[in-house]
Write a protein that holds these residues in place. Structure first.
Motif, PDB file in Angstrom:
ATOM      1  N   PRO A   7      -7.134  14.082  -0.884  1.00 52.09           N
ATOM      2  CA  PRO A   7      -7.725  13.024  -0.039  1.00 52.09           C
ATOM      3  C   PRO A   7      -8.720  12.155  -0.795  1.00 52.09           C
ATOM      4  O   PRO A   7      -8.845  10.970  -0.502  1.00 52.09           O
ATOM      5  N   PRO A  50       0.835  -1.213   0.000  1.00 53.29           N
ATOM      6  CA  PRO A  50       0.000   0.000   0.000  1.00 53.29           C
ATOM      7  C   PRO A  50       0.864   1.254   0.000  1.00 53.29           C
ATOM      8  O   PRO A  50       1.949   1.275   0.589  1.00 53.29           O
ATOM      9  N   THR A  92       1.193   5.191   0.984  1.00 53.83           N
ATOM     10  CA  THR A  92       0.668   6.252   1.850  1.00 53.83           C
ATOM     11  C   THR A  92       1.482   7.512   1.576  1.00 53.83           C
ATOM     12  O   THR A  92       2.714   7.470   1.583  1.00 53.83           O
ATOM     13  N   THR A 131      -7.838   8.667  -2.302  1.00 51.05           N
ATOM     14  CA  THR A 131      -7.667   7.475  -1.471  1.00 51.05           C
ATOM     15  C   THR A 131      -8.617   6.373  -1.936  1.00 51.05           C
ATOM     16  O   THR A 131      -9.826   6.575  -2.025  1.00 51.05           O
ATOM     17  N   ARG A 132      -8.046   5.211  -2.251  1.00 52.94           N
ATOM     18  CA  ARG A 132      -8.830   4.044  -2.614  1.00 52.94           C
ATOM     19  C   ARG A 132      -7.915   2.821  -2.645  1.00 52.94           C
ATOM     20  O   ARG A 132      -6.677   2.940  -2.737  1.00 52.94           O
ATOM     21  N   GLU A 133      -8.501   1.641  -2.622  1.00 52.28           N
ATOM     22  CA  GLU A 133      -7.716   0.417  -2.546  1.00 52.28           C
ATOM     23  C   GLU A 133      -7.764  -0.380  -3.842  1.00 52.28           C
ATOM     24  O   GLU A 133      -7.260  -1.500  -3.892  1.00 52.28           O
ATOM     25  N   SER A 181      -3.243  -0.062  -3.608  1.00 54.33           N
ATOM     26  CA  SER A 181      -3.918   0.711  -2.563  1.00 54.33           C
ATOM     27  C   SER A 181      -3.179   2.025  -2.350  1.00 54.33           C
ATOM     28  O   SER A 181      -1.944   2.039  -2.189  1.00 54.33           O
ATOM     29  N   VAL A 182      -3.918   3.105  -2.344  1.00 58.72           N
ATOM     30  CA  VAL A 182      -3.344   4.440  -2.123  1.00 58.72           C
ATOM     31  C   VAL A 182      -4.119   5.108  -1.007  1.00 58.72           C
ATOM     32  O   VAL A 182      -5.360   5.126  -1.026  1.00 58.72           O
ATOM     33  N   LYS A 183      -3.399   5.680  -0.045  1.00 56.72           N
ATOM     34  CA  LYS A 183      -4.026   6.430   1.038  1.00 56.72           C
ATOM     35  C   LYS A 183      -3.363   7.795   1.120  1.00 56.72           C
ATOM     36  O   LYS A 183      -2.140   7.890   1.233  1.00 56.72           O
ATOM     37  N   VAL A 184      -4.164   8.830   1.037  1.00 54.30           N
ATOM     38  CA  VAL A 184      -3.676  10.207   1.092  1.00 54.30           C
ATOM     39  C   VAL A 184      -4.067  10.773   2.446  1.00 54.30           C
ATOM     40  O   VAL A 184      -5.253  10.785   2.820  1.00 54.30           O
ATOM     41  N   ILE A 185      -3.085  11.275   3.207  1.00 55.71           N
ATOM     42  CA  ILE A 185      -3.348  11.852   4.526  1.00 55.71           C
ATOM     43  C   ILE A 185      -2.745  13.239   4.583  1.00 55.71           C
ATOM     44  O   ILE A 185      -1.878  13.604   3.785  1.00 55.71           O
ATOM     45  N   ASN A 189      -1.103  14.764   1.429  1.00 51.56           N
ATOM     46  CA  ASN A 189      -1.923  15.571   0.515  1.00 51.56           C
ATOM     47  C   ASN A 189      -1.040  16.551  -0.242  1.00 51.56           C
ATOM     48  O   ASN A 189      -0.249  17.282   0.352  1.00 51.56           O
TER      49      ASN A 189
END
Length: 1187
Positions: A203, A148, A150, A206-208, A229-233, A153
């Motif tokens: 943000p 994944p 991460t 963000t999706r898997e 999977s990408v997660k933007v925080i 933003n």
């Protein structure tokens, strides 16, 4: 005479250029007839790079023609391919096409290789291209573990795809688990290599399930990569604990979340190189990251981008140039720019070229002993190498032929013989590819033949070019001549053009071009000819084109397209919409030359084209339909700049439906006070999408907007959000404040209350204040609830008060109100008007005067004075008063006199006067009596005429119903009326007033009289009454007279008499003519000798009438002048002798009492004494009755 070939240097219009290109194609396509001996020619073959589906049989095509039919053989990877030894391989009979049956057994990879086909006969051998056969491949992705990702933003991101290598290469796209394509934009896009690039992440990224798919079209399969999977925080979401547990490597990038200038994600560095082949699509790509998202621009450093061949893809990140050529080589620069800076990258483009033809060799047909050449010219980058083969064998090792000579890209033939026939191959190759062309040399001796069908009919539209074919063959090459008509001479080239393929061109065909044309082909071996026919047709024309239409949605529109065409051609009219077929909708109706669209919708707008087709030409005309309607409602209403007494409203206009919006109407709803009721707020121009609105306190506002155009207003928009303004003291006070008493001792104060919108806050009340004018020193006041009336009791009767009503609410008071004047309640007046005086003006009008009542005694608002008057008998004024009908006249205001109209003359009246206020009437003044003088009487109530006799009439009457005085006498006037309704002399007669019956004597018998009768008083004559009556005769003659009068007044009888008169006149003329011709006509003697019985005296009982007797018979008989003949009227025969009526008759009656005057146009003159005649009536005398 042979026509010359068209001059090459002549400038041609565009249409002619296209025509010449078409003719050139025809020339290059000229073929040897198949019934003649000829070397093989390859007609069909598989592509050079032949990718096959491994799941299906392999088919390698090779088709050829020749005479005799050729045989076929194959090589594989440069060696002979013996198809007889492989049971899976078969060759199609009469063809060289191979079929390899791999579906039953075997694998496609086994037959991978380079194949070449050879077609051979006794005249030579032709070879195909090298056909590279490869099975398509769609391999799976190699398994890999994807961690994944991460990242913060705003950072950039590249998701790699790295699809497996396939044959052909796959098509790449990104989707999610639901097979929905991922949205792309200037910020997120897919590169040419298939990777997914993020200029900066948000943000919402963000999706898997970021999944890269590869579609292999040849095998119709899709392969997918493992999801990413990408997660933007954001940094703000990380607390110290989480931040401590994350290592730097767990972040995709360590760059902080802040704005930054662009940098390129691809290509790397400042410069790069790109090589592309001529004719392909040049694709250049630049993808940059940055925050905010960069924008890409493209330029060519040493020139401009080709306008018609340049396209931008992928949000301008990709530049494409189609049909690229060497001229497109050069340096291209992409520039990425955002608010913080710009960066550029230079791509050096080199365009290489696989070989392409400049001049491909063409088949050559020669006659024995002729010369010729084959030319093979090609170009490329690098320049291709040219090599020749003869019958598939390199020419260097082919059998020697003394008639040929090799000179680079040209083979020169001289004095060829039949053995010189062969197929030559030209190969032009460089590192990027090759070209292979077969061209035969066929040595034949053939007389001319014409290949075009005999008697072909050509139909051409007038003023257009006409092309008459004359396809021919012969060896040596024949010459061509054209003739028109049976005995025409050869056509010359000043009007006609002869092309190399034998086609005759008439550049502008006219009606006189119609006829029969003969094509003649000659060579040394013979001659051939062929006739063709040409007809010139009138062009198709649209004489009434469809017209531009603007219609409202839901209405019906019609387009008309009237076409004139040649009657010998079949016309077809087709309607198109936006160059496509009409919608298959029952609303579209095509009827002959009309198109009708019913219930027009927005989607019906566009261009409608009428296409008129015949077999020879086509014309079209278009018209645009604009569908208009009221605008669509505005949307996206938003309230900003919210202040206590103002707010800004903005909105987005809806579609104007092809009619510009002229204004917007803004309405508001007060949900607190008037829920559901929308009121007008304001209007703004159609160019505005915002409005500054003034607001009132303590209102829960909602707004809606309507758009207006020339067709009307839109539906309202959806309401805006609600906005409750703060409460404030009232701005205004109640209106319509009044003070009026309902009783003598009260004061009722009323007002129009404020509505909820005007209250400006909760707790609306009213402060009511009053002060007796010239009485109290201090105001009395009371605060009441939200009502509209307050009653002050115990007030004096009808005194003035000062009144004011002030609004207040929980916040405070409204401004100081205005003071109004009011009065307490009224009471009945106390005093009657005095000094009432009556002045009689005439018999029907009297004037009354009185003194005004003191204001204090009125005790109210003076409304006027009221006069009661009635008609009374003298001496009984008081006794019968209650049974007398009184009349009332009211005089408004403070008047002291008035007129009483409509009184009856000679009457006794009484009256009194009263004052009137708002409460009612005061006491009556003492009665005053007065008498009206005499007036003229009304007409007598009736008049009847009774007892008519021969010379008298009796009149009876009733006195006037309203004598209006003392009658003094009656006046009777009468006069006779003759048959033409002319009035005779008027007789005036006075009759005593006490009479009601009167007899008139000595009247003319059987005469109509008109009577005028009226009464008189001392004041004058009254209205008259009229009547008519007729004196009588004895019963027999009276009936006949009455019948004659009735007949004589009829139009048909008058017409009959005129016809008789005309016949008599004609008879007189005839007699006059005969007398002039035949001498005297002794009428007198004949009459004396033959007495006519018709002239005997008429008897009373013989039933005859004397309408046609001599005019002298109409004279009145004088006393002592009776005629001593048989015509004498004896007294005993008739009592109605004219002598008895004296001179009053004046010749108006015949002896039987009939009205002769009805048929006579003039009065009779008294004849001279002794001129009477007893002769029978002649026609002339008879005519006197009609003159």
């Amino acid at each position: 005479m042979q026509l010359k070939i068209m001059p090459k240097k002549k400038r041609l219009p565009a249409g002619r250029v296209a025509l010449i290109l078409f003719l050139c194609q025809m020339i290059s396509a000229l073929e040897v007839p198949l019934d003649l001996v000829q070397p093989p020619t390859i007609t069909q073959q598989s592509p050079k790079d032949y990718i096959i589906d491994p799941r299906e049989n392999i088919v390698i095509q090779c088709e050829a023609k020749g005479k005799p039919p050729p045989s076929f053989s194959w090589t594989r990877n440069g060696t002979h391919f013996d198809i007889d030894k492989d049971p899976l391989v078969t060759m199609k009979p009469g063809s060289g096409t191979l079929t390899i049956n791999i579906m039953s057994e075997g694998k496609a990879e086994t037959y991978e290789g380079v194949y070449q086909c050879t077609a051979r006969n006794e005249r030579g051998a032709a070879i195909s291209n090298n056909i590279v056969v490869r099975p398509s491949r769609s391999p799976l992705w190699t398994k890999e573990k994807l961690e994944p990702i991460t990242l913060r933003n705003g950072q950039s991101l590249v998701l790699p795809c790295r699809p497996p290598l396939g044959l052909p290469p796959p098509i790449i796209f990104w989707m999610d688990n639901s097979f929905q394509r991922l949205p792309q934009s200037e910020r997120v896009s897919q590169g040419l290599n298939g990777d997914l690039y993020f200029s900066n992440v948000l943000p919402e990224d963000t999706r898997e399930d970021y999944i890269c798919y590869a579609r292999f079209n040849h095998t119709q399969t899709i392969q997918q990569k493992q999801p990413i999977s990408v997660k933007v925080i954001s940094v703000d979401e990380l607390n110290d604990t989480i931040a401590a547990n994350l290592s730097d490597t767990e972040f995709y990038s360590a760059k902080p979340n802040r704005e930054r200038p662009p940098t390129f994600l691809t290509p790397e560095g400042n410069t790069s190189n790109k090589e592309e082949l001529r004719g392909n699509v040049l694709s250049l790509e630049c993808i940059a990251e940055g925050l905010p998202t960069p924008v890409i621009y493209w330029i060519k450093e040493d020139g401009t981008l080709p306008t018609n061949r340049t396209f931008y893809r992928n949000f301008k990140k990709t530049l494409q140039i189609i049909q690229v050529s060497e001229a497109d080589s050069g340096n291209y620069q992409c520039i990425a720019k955002n608010a913080l800076g710009a960066i550029h990258h230079t791509i050096s483009v080199t365009v290489k070229a696989a070989p392409y033809w400049i001049l491909a060799p063409q088949n050559l047909v020669l006659s024995p002993g002729e010369d010729g050449s084959l030319i093979c010219r090609a170009n490329g980058n690098p320049k291709p190498r040219i090599s020749w083969l003869s019958n598939g064998v390199p020419i260097e090792i082919a059998p020697d032929d003394p008639s040929r000579k090799i000179d680079g890209d040209t083979i020169i033939f001289s004095n060829v013989q039949e053995r010189s026939s062969a197929v030559y191959q030209c190969n032009a190759s460089n590192e990027y590819g090759y070209l292979l062309a077969n061209a035969f040399v066929n040595v034949l001796a053939e007389p001319p033949r014409i290949l075009t069908s005999a008697n072909t009919l050509y139909q051409v539209i007038a003023n257009r070019p006409a092309l008459l074919d004359c396809a021919f063959f012969g060896s040596p090459l024949p010459t061509i001549e054209w003739f028109k008509g049976a005995k025409g001479s050869a056509l010359r080239d000043d009007i006609y053009v002869l092309h190399e393929n034998g086609t005759l061109e008439i550049p502008v065909a006219q009606k006189d071009s119609t006829g029969t044309y003969t094509c003649v082909a000659r060579n040394k071996l013979g001659m051939a000819k062929n006739e063709v026919h040409l007809e010139i047709k009138d062009p198709t024309r649209i004489i009434k084109q469809p017209e531009y239409a603007v219609v409202q949605r839901g209405s019906t529109v019609s387009f008309e397209c009237k076409v004139k065409h040649d009657h010998t051609l079949t016309l077809t009219i087709t309607w198109l919409k936006d160059n496509g077929e009409l919608p298959s909708d029952g609303r579209f109706t095509v009827d002959k030359d009309h198109l009708e669209v019913a219930d027009v919708r927005d989607s019906d707008g566009g261009a409608y084209t009428c296409v008129a087709n015949t077999t020879l030409d086509m014309v079209s005309a278009s018209a645009v339909l604009s569908v208009v309607d009221v605008p669509n409602p505005p949307f996206d209403l938003e309230l900003t700049d919210q202040l206590d007494k103002s707010v800004q409203l903005s909105w987005t206009p809806g579609d104007d439906n092809n009619s510009p919006i002229t204004k917007f109407i803004i309405e508001y709803e007060d949900a607190m006070h008037e829920a559901g009721l929308w009121r007008h707020q304001t209007e703004v121009s159609g160019m505005q999408t915002t409005a500054q609105l003034k607001l009132s306190p303590y209102v829960n506002y909602s707004f809606r907007v309507m758009a207006v155009n020339s067709l009307g207003r839109s539906l309202p928009s959806e309401p805006s959000e609600q906005y409750l303004t703060k409460a404030a003291e009232p701005d205004t006070n109640p209106t319509a404040v009044e003070g009026l008493g309902s009783e003598p001792d009260n004061l009722v104060i009323t007002w129009k209350p404020l509505n909820g919108f005007e209250s400006n806050g909760p707790g609306l009340q009213y402060k009511v204040s009053w002060l007796q004018k010239d009485g109290d020193d201090e105001w009395a006041s009371v605060v009441v609830a939200n009502v509209s009336k307050y009653i002050v009791s115990g007030t004096p009767t009808f005194v003035p008060y000062l009144i004011k009503v002030q609004a207040l609410n929980d916040v405070g008071f409204a401004p100081e109100p205005a003071v109004v004047m009011g009065h307490s309640g009224e009471d009945l007046p106390m005093v009657a008007p005095g000094n009432v005086r009556v002045n009689v003006v005439n018999s029907t009008l009297a004037e009354v005067h009185w003194d005004p009542v003191p204001l204090k005694s009125i005790r109210g608002h003076l409304q006027g004075y009221r006069i009661y008057y009635w008609k009374a008998q003298e001496g009984s004024l008081k006794r019968n008063r209650r049974h007398i009908e009184k009349k009332i006249l009211t005089f408004q205001g403070n008047k002291t006199h008035g007129m009483l109209p409509g009184l009856e003359p000679f009457s006794h009246y009484a009256l009194n006067v009263r004052v009137v206020n708002g409460k009612g009437e005061g006491p009556a003044s003492p009665d005053r009596v007065f008498n009206t003088p005499e007036g003229v009487p009304s007409a007598p109530s009736s008049l009847k005429i009774i007892n008519p006799t021969l010379d008298s009439l009796t009149l009876e009457w009733d006195p006037p119903s309203r004598p209006n005085g003392i009658l003094t006498e009656y006046t009777l006037k009468y006069q006779p009326i003759n048959s033409t309704h002319e009035l005779g002399p008027l007789v005036d007669l006075k009759i005593p007033a006490n009479k009601t019956r009167w007899t008139l004597k000595n009247l003319n018998f059987s005469t109509r009289y008109k009577f005028y009768f009226y009464a008189q008083t001392a004041a004058g004559s009254g209205s008259q009454i009229t009547e008519e009556a007729v004196t009588t005769v004895d019963e027999g003659k009276l009936a006949m007279a009455s019948r004659q009068v009735d007949i004589a007044t009829q139009g048909w009888f008058i017409g009959l008499m005129c016809a008789v008169a005309l016949l008599i006149l004609i008879l007189l003329i005839v007699c006059f003519i005969r007398r002039n011709k035949g001498g005297k006509y002794p009428v007198k003697e004949k009459e004396d000798a033959h007495a006519d019985p018709e002239i005997q005296p008429m008897k009373e009982d013989d039933g005859t009438f004397g309408e046609y007797s001599d005019a002298e018979d109409h004279k009145p008989l004088k006393k002592g002048s009776r005629t001593p003949s048989d015509r004498t009227v004896k007294k005993e025969d008739s009592d109605d002798s004219l002598v008895d009526y004296g001179e009053g008759v004046n010749g108006q009656f015949n002896e039987d009492g009939s009205f002769i005057g009805q048929y006579s146009g003039k009065k009779e003159k008294e004849p001279a004494e002794g001129n009477e005649s007893s002769e029978a009536p002649s026609p002339v005398n008879a005519m006197n009755s009609f003159v």
